[in-house]
Design an enzyme around this catalytic site. Sequence first.
Site, PDB file in Angstrom:
ATOM      1  N   LYS A 118     -46.870  10.201 -18.466  1.00  0.00           N
ATOM      2  CA  LYS A 118     -45.443   9.409 -17.993  1.00  0.00           C
ATOM      3  C   LYS A 118     -44.812   9.763 -16.601  1.00  0.00           C
ATOM      4  O   LYS A 118     -44.455   9.189 -15.994  1.00  0.00           O
ATOM      5  CB  LYS A 118     -44.477   9.230 -19.108  1.00  0.00           C
ATOM      6  CG  LYS A 118     -45.028   8.251 -20.189  1.00  0.00           C
ATOM      7  CD  LYS A 118     -43.795   8.049 -21.142  1.00  0.00           C
ATOM      8  CE  LYS A 118     -44.644   6.949 -22.125  1.00  0.00           C
ATOM      9  NZ  LYS A 118     -43.593   6.793 -23.139  1.00  0.00           N
ATOM     10  N   ASP A 130     -39.440   1.387 -21.484  1.00  0.00           N
ATOM     11  CA  ASP A 130     -38.879   2.078 -22.790  1.00  0.00           C
ATOM     12  C   ASP A 130     -37.332   2.046 -22.867  1.00  0.00           C
ATOM     13  O   ASP A 130     -36.935   1.907 -23.907  1.00  0.00           O
ATOM     14  CB  ASP A 130     -39.507   3.695 -22.898  1.00  0.00           C
ATOM     15  CG  ASP A 130     -40.890   3.804 -23.127  1.00  0.00           C
ATOM     16  OD1 ASP A 130     -41.565   2.866 -23.638  1.00  0.00           O
ATOM     17  OD2 ASP A 130     -41.529   4.945 -22.696  1.00  0.00           O
ATOM     18  N   GLY A 132     -35.940  16.276 -29.059  1.00  0.00           N
ATOM     19  CA  GLY A 132     -37.232  15.885 -28.161  1.00  0.00           C
ATOM     20  C   GLY A 132     -36.551  15.857 -26.666  1.00  0.00           C
ATOM     21  O   GLY A 132     -35.517  15.490 -26.547  1.00  0.00           O
ATOM     22  N   ALA A 133     -37.446  16.227 -25.698  1.00  0.00           N
ATOM     23  CA  ALA A 133     -36.960  16.116 -24.257  1.00  0.00           C
ATOM     24  C   ALA A 133     -38.170  15.722 -23.521  1.00  0.00           C
ATOM     25  O   ALA A 133     -38.356  16.012 -22.246  1.00  0.00           O
ATOM     26  CB  ALA A 133     -36.248  17.509 -23.738  1.00  0.00           C
ATOM     27  N   GLY A 134     -39.039  15.000 -24.006  1.00  0.00           N
ATOM     28  CA  GLY A 134     -40.280  14.371 -23.415  1.00  0.00           C
ATOM     29  C   GLY A 134     -40.015  13.278 -22.661  1.00  0.00           C
ATOM     30  O   GLY A 134     -38.765  12.940 -22.461  1.00  0.00           O
ATOM     31  N   GLY A 135     -41.130  12.622 -22.497  1.00  0.00           N
ATOM     32  CA  GLY A 135     -40.957  11.499 -21.532  1.00  0.00           C
ATOM     33  C   GLY A 135     -40.384  10.347 -22.220  1.00  0.00           C
ATOM     34  O   GLY A 135     -39.452   9.596 -21.707  1.00  0.00           O
ATOM     35  N   LEU A 140     -38.309   7.243 -33.149  1.00  0.00           N
ATOM     36  CA  LEU A 140     -39.360   6.608 -32.307  1.00  0.00           C
ATOM     37  C   LEU A 140     -40.668   6.450 -32.650  1.00  0.00           C
ATOM     38  O   LEU A 140     -41.564   5.559 -32.261  1.00  0.00           O
ATOM     39  CB  LEU A 140     -39.320   7.278 -30.704  1.00  0.00           C
ATOM     40  CG  LEU A 140     -38.389   6.665 -29.778  1.00  0.00           C
ATOM     41  CD1 LEU A 140     -36.875   6.928 -30.306  1.00  0.00           C
ATOM     42  CD2 LEU A 140     -38.602   7.342 -28.487  1.00  0.00           C
ATOM     43  N   GLY A 155     -39.760   3.180 -34.998  1.00  0.00           N
ATOM     44  CA  GLY A 155     -40.092   2.474 -33.662  1.00  0.00           C
ATOM     45  C   GLY A 155     -40.559   1.552 -33.106  1.00  0.00           C
ATOM     46  O   GLY A 155     -40.926   1.133 -32.149  1.00  0.00           O
TER      47      GLY A 155
HETATM   48  P1  NAP Z   1     -43.843  14.188 -25.148  1.00  0.00           P
HETATM   49  O1  NAP Z   1     -43.680  13.886 -23.764  1.00  0.00           O
HETATM   50  O2  NAP Z   1     -45.009  14.884 -25.528  1.00  0.00           O
HETATM   51  O3  NAP Z   1     -42.430  14.679 -25.671  1.00  0.00           O
HETATM   52  C1  NAP Z   1     -42.288  15.092 -26.976  1.00  0.00           C
HETATM   53  C2  NAP Z   1     -41.395  16.539 -26.709  1.00  0.00           C
HETATM   54  O4  NAP Z   1     -41.193  16.935 -28.380  1.00  0.00           O
HETATM   55  C3  NAP Z   1     -42.170  17.645 -26.433  1.00  0.00           C
HETATM   56  O5  NAP Z   1     -41.473  18.631 -25.484  1.00  0.00           O
HETATM   57  C4  NAP Z   1     -42.648  18.386 -27.599  1.00  0.00           C
HETATM   58  O6  NAP Z   1     -42.810  19.780 -27.390  1.00  0.00           O
HETATM   59  C5  NAP Z   1     -41.411  18.270 -28.474  1.00  0.00           C
HETATM   60  N1  NAP Z   1     -41.428  18.365 -29.803  1.00  0.00           N
HETATM   61  C6  NAP Z   1     -42.530  18.156 -30.550  1.00  0.00           C
HETATM   62  N2  NAP Z   1     -42.114  18.561 -32.148  1.00  0.00           N
HETATM   63  C7  NAP Z   1     -41.096  18.702 -31.913  1.00  0.00           C
HETATM   64  C8  NAP Z   1     -39.879  19.273 -32.974  1.00  0.00           C
HETATM   65  N3  NAP Z   1     -40.483  19.305 -34.244  1.00  0.00           N
HETATM   66  N4  NAP Z   1     -38.672  19.559 -32.746  1.00  0.00           N
HETATM   67  C9  NAP Z   1     -38.442  19.739 -31.455  1.00  0.00           C
HETATM   68  N5  NAP Z   1     -39.077  19.287 -30.343  1.00  0.00           N
HETATM   69  C10 NAP Z   1     -40.479  18.740 -30.766  1.00  0.00           C
HETATM   70  O7  NAP Z   1     -43.977  12.880 -25.990  1.00  0.00           O
HETATM   71  P2  NAP Z   1     -43.202  11.326 -25.662  1.00  0.00           P
HETATM   72  O8  NAP Z   1     -44.028  10.492 -24.853  1.00  0.00           O
HETATM   73  O9  NAP Z   1     -41.796  11.788 -25.251  1.00  0.00           O
HETATM   74  O10 NAP Z   1     -43.206  10.660 -27.481  1.00  0.00           O
HETATM   75  C11 NAP Z   1     -42.801  11.222 -28.285  1.00  0.00           C
HETATM   76  C12 NAP Z   1     -42.753  10.231 -29.529  1.00  0.00           C
HETATM   77  O11 NAP Z   1     -42.084   8.997 -29.160  1.00  0.00           O
HETATM   78  C13 NAP Z   1     -44.130   9.898 -29.972  1.00  0.00           C
HETATM   79  O12 NAP Z   1     -44.330   9.939 -31.364  1.00  0.00           O
HETATM   80  C14 NAP Z   1     -44.324   8.646 -29.228  1.00  0.00           C
HETATM   81  O13 NAP Z   1     -45.447   7.854 -29.840  1.00  0.00           O
HETATM   82  C15 NAP Z   1     -43.008   8.095 -29.388  1.00  0.00           C
HETATM   83  N6  NAP Z   1     -42.921   6.900 -28.566  1.00  0.00           N
HETATM   84  C16 NAP Z   1     -42.426   5.737 -29.069  1.00  0.00           C
HETATM   85  C17 NAP Z   1     -42.361   4.634 -28.427  1.00  0.00           C
HETATM   86  C18 NAP Z   1     -41.915   3.164 -28.989  1.00  0.00           C
HETATM   87  O14 NAP Z   1     -41.876   2.234 -28.192  1.00  0.00           O
HETATM   88  N7  NAP Z   1     -41.568   3.302 -30.391  1.00  0.00           N
HETATM   89  C19 NAP Z   1     -42.261   4.699 -27.050  1.00  0.00           C
HETATM   90  C20 NAP Z   1     -42.507   6.001 -26.365  1.00  0.00           C
HETATM   91  C21 NAP Z   1     -42.878   7.290 -27.359  1.00  0.00           C
HETATM   92  P3  NAP Z   1     -44.456  20.253 -27.240  1.00  0.00           P
HETATM   93  O15 NAP Z   1     -44.981  19.291 -26.160  1.00  0.00           O
HETATM   94  O16 NAP Z   1     -44.191  21.747 -26.841  1.00  0.00           O
HETATM   95  O17 NAP Z   1     -45.043  20.120 -28.574  1.00  0.00           O
END
Ligand code: NAP
Length: 278
Positions: free
Chosen positions: A68, A104, A129-132, A224, A246
């Site tokens: 992303k 999103d 969390g602080a990802g995408g 999510l 989500g």
């Molecule tokens: P991402 O870019 O990989 O970001 C997730 C972040 O959370 C990463 O920095 C990760 O660190 C960190 N993390 C993982 N486990 C953790 C924990 N237990 N405590 C604190 N931080 C933690 O992923 P993303 O794209 O943001 O997506 C995150 C989630 O949202 C996924 O499950 C995705 O399927 C969901 N999502 C849902 C929708 C929807 O429409 N419902 C849309 C977008 C995303 P590391 O990388 O070091 O593990």
Amino acid sequence: MRRDKLFGIIGYPLSHTQSPAMHNAAFKRLGLDAIYLVFEVAPKGLGDAIAAIRGLGIAGINVTIPHKEAVIKYLDDLSQEAKLIGAVNTIVNKNGKLTGHNTDVFGFIKALKEDLKFDPRGKNIFILGAGGAAKAVAFGLAQKGAKRIVLTDVADEKALELACDVELKTNCACLALPCGSPGIKEMILNSQLLVNATPCGMKDADPAAIDPKLLHKGLAVFDLVYNKNTKLIKAAKRMGLRASGGLDMLLYQGARAFELWTGKKAPVEVMRKALKKE
Ligand code: NAP
């Protein structure tokens, strides 16, 4: 088989996506000669994949983990929202010009309103969390008038970077706490909304994204994760809290992408049914 318009999703890995079912059902309902496919693209292949969108005339693409943010440098333009957030989940191809959007934010805010009846204005919010995805959540909440956002991530520097970005670009106070820090308990106690924007909960073996003992009566919970009823959501519901997974966010971000691609109103109920069937 010939299809006039090709759409799809890129991500890595991509075993769990429900987007094809949702979009293909919508194309069928509207009688559009289009198809939505899955393209598993490893990080090193991202540049080639984006070149292929232009080369093959693919009309639109969704972008998911882990592309992303990395995809931005390959695009010609960004919507205002994608620029603000710094993450793209939808690409529109107009005659070879690729524009990145972030749907999103729309999906999250609409699901928050419909599922939890939650209005962020003046509220304190805690985001895991602080990802995408967390970026879209934090900027969406800040734009809707949240008073204070607190973030934590296993990668402390990512949480700090996002908190600084939100403070710099919006009127919302935003701070980052180190993962596991004692201050988290107090901040959650002082929050009205907890959002899990980590993948924690996607696998059966995952624990609850946060210790359920930190949940309290004044808290609404949005997770999510959409492929499971997570332990976090189950614990919140057991306590009688407003809580949502989500799936509706996925639906509404998809509906918005569909409208950007086709210029037609998305058949939301058809898409919802297809998602639920998946
Ligand atoms: P991402 O870019 O990989 O970001 C997730 C972040 O959370 C990463 O920095 C990760 O660190 C960190 N993390 C993982 N486990 C953790 C924990 N237990 N405590 C604190 N931080 C933690 O992923 P993303 O794209 O943001 O997506 C995150 C989630 O949202 C996924 O499950 C995705 O399927 C969901 N999502 C849902 C929708 C929807 O429409 N419902 C849309 C977008 C995303 P590391 O990388 O070091 O593990």
